[in-house]
Design an enzyme around this catalytic site. Structure first.
Site, PDB file in Angstrom:
ATOM      1  N   SER A 140      13.555 -10.567  93.202  1.00  0.00           N
ATOM      2  CA  SER A 140      15.148  -9.783  93.133  1.00  0.00           C
ATOM      3  C   SER A 140      15.293  -9.695  91.262  1.00  0.00           C
ATOM      4  O   SER A 140      14.595  -9.790  90.751  1.00  0.00           O
ATOM      5  CB  SER A 140      16.594 -11.093  93.153  1.00  0.00           C
ATOM      6  OG  SER A 140      17.725 -10.263  92.829  1.00  0.00           O
ATOM      7  N   TYR A 153      20.699 -18.910  92.547  1.00  0.00           N
ATOM      8  CA  TYR A 153      19.956 -17.642  93.366  1.00  0.00           C
ATOM      9  C   TYR A 153      19.398 -17.707  91.874  1.00  0.00           C
ATOM     10  O   TYR A 153      17.838 -16.682  91.787  1.00  0.00           O
ATOM     11  CB  TYR A 153      21.255 -16.744  93.405  1.00  0.00           C
ATOM     12  CG  TYR A 153      20.314 -15.785  94.440  1.00  0.00           C
ATOM     13  CD1 TYR A 153      20.094 -15.870  95.452  1.00  0.00           C
ATOM     14  CD2 TYR A 153      19.803 -14.495  93.411  1.00  0.00           C
ATOM     15  CE1 TYR A 153      18.951 -14.362  95.993  1.00  0.00           C
ATOM     16  CE2 TYR A 153      19.363 -13.163  94.395  1.00  0.00           C
ATOM     17  CZ  TYR A 153      19.086 -13.639  95.545  1.00  0.00           C
ATOM     18  OH  TYR A 153      18.137 -12.670  96.078  1.00  0.00           O
TER      19      TYR A 153
END
Ligand SMILES: NC(=O)c1ccc[n+]([C@@H]2O[C@H](COP(=O)([O-])OP(=O)(O)OC[C@H]3O[C@@H](n4cnc5c(N)ncnc54)[C@H](O)[C@@H]3O)[C@@H](O)[C@H]2O)c1
Length: 261
Positions: A140, A153
């Site tokens: 990401s 995350y």
């Protein structure tokens, strides 16, 4: 040395492909001439439905990417059923843990965003070595920069980027290519609940999964490691590397503005 990856005629597996980015990548691979694509997901019903919608060259497998035995068994099954895997897209991911999160959020994020790639590489790389293959990790932009809403995350996606780099360096001599997909916001189930103040909004407009799949196809064709469907992420990363304190100051300001909005 691995270079560009040519999709036509290859066998691919995409994890987390029951929907979102994974499903779009699988569809793109099939449109580009892949011989067979396995839709892998922990959700059997959605994986079956997604494969059904993608036509006769798609099949499905249900397993948990964070369970090493299940991953190894799935690799065996796919190899027996469809032949050698040329491309493995390690794409499954979870959004877990607001702020600092709790231990369960960290454990889940670590297992799905880091160990899942380790388990897949352990099972696949000895088989790919010599004959060649390609391994794509979906990390990401949060793994290059930061996602201010969630530490588990952000930190585990940084781990995913670091692991992908390590694999790309250490396994090039085995003929295994590695790439790392780092999108900013994308319209999928994962971001469906994002409100106006979600920190992913800092990156600007969300893309559609098909745009991401197109960026993946182009990067495979060009043999590029880092896949940035939002090209501006490269500029943000450069600014972060050039002056970390200035970047942190800018991020604090952006956070204050976002939360005051
Ligand atoms: N949507 C975004 O804005 C965005 C941005 C950057 C990166 N990503 C990453 O892209 C990847 C795909 O996410 P998405 O946005 O398509 O979300 P999504 O929720 O649509 O897809 C994720 C899929 O992974 C599957 N999955 C989750 N845990 C699993 C497990 N343990 N084993 C097997 N399957 C599992 C889910 O069932 C789901 O189908 C993730 O790694 C995510 O972190 C997403």
């Amino acid at each position: 040395m691995p270079g560009p990856f040519s999709v036509p005629g290859t066998n691919a597996v995409v994890t987390g492909a029951a929907g979102g980015i994974g499903r779009a990548v699988a569809a793109r691979l099939l449109a580009d001439g892949a011989a067979h694509v396995v839709i892998a997901d922990r959700d059997a019903d959605r994986a079956r439905a997604a494969a059904g919608g993608l036509g006769p060259r798609a099949s499905w497998e249900a397993f948990d990417v964070a369970d090493e035995q299940a991953v190894a068994a799935a690799v065996d099954r796919v190899w027996d059923r469809a032949g050698p895997v040329d491309l493995w897209c390690s794409n499954a991911g979870v959004g877990a843990g607001e702020g600092l999160g709790d231990d369960a959020d960290w454990d889940l994020s670590w297992r799905v965003h880091v160990m899942a790639h380790v388990y897949a590489a352990r099972a696949l790389f000895p088989r790919m070595a010599g004959r060649g293959g390609h391994f794509m990790v979906t990390a990401s932009a949060a793994g290059l920069l930061t996602n201010l809403d969630t530490a588990p995350y952000t930190v585990t996606k940084h781990g995913a980027v670091a692991l992908a780099e390590w694999l790309a360096i250490r396994h090039a001599d085995d003929g295994i290519g590695v790439s790392c997909l780092c999108p900013q916001g994308v319209n999928t189930a994962m971001t469906a609940g994002d409100g106006a103040s979600a920190s992913t909004r800092l990156g600007g407009e969300y893309l559609e999964p098909e745009d991401v799949a197109q960026a993946v196809a182009a990067a495979l064709r060009d043999g590029r490691f880092l896949i940035l469907p939002h090209p501006e992420a490269a500029d943000y990363e450069l600014r972060r590397a050039q002056d970390r304190d200035r970047w942190l100051k800018g991020m604090r300001k952006a956070w204050a503005k976002l939360k005051g909005a």
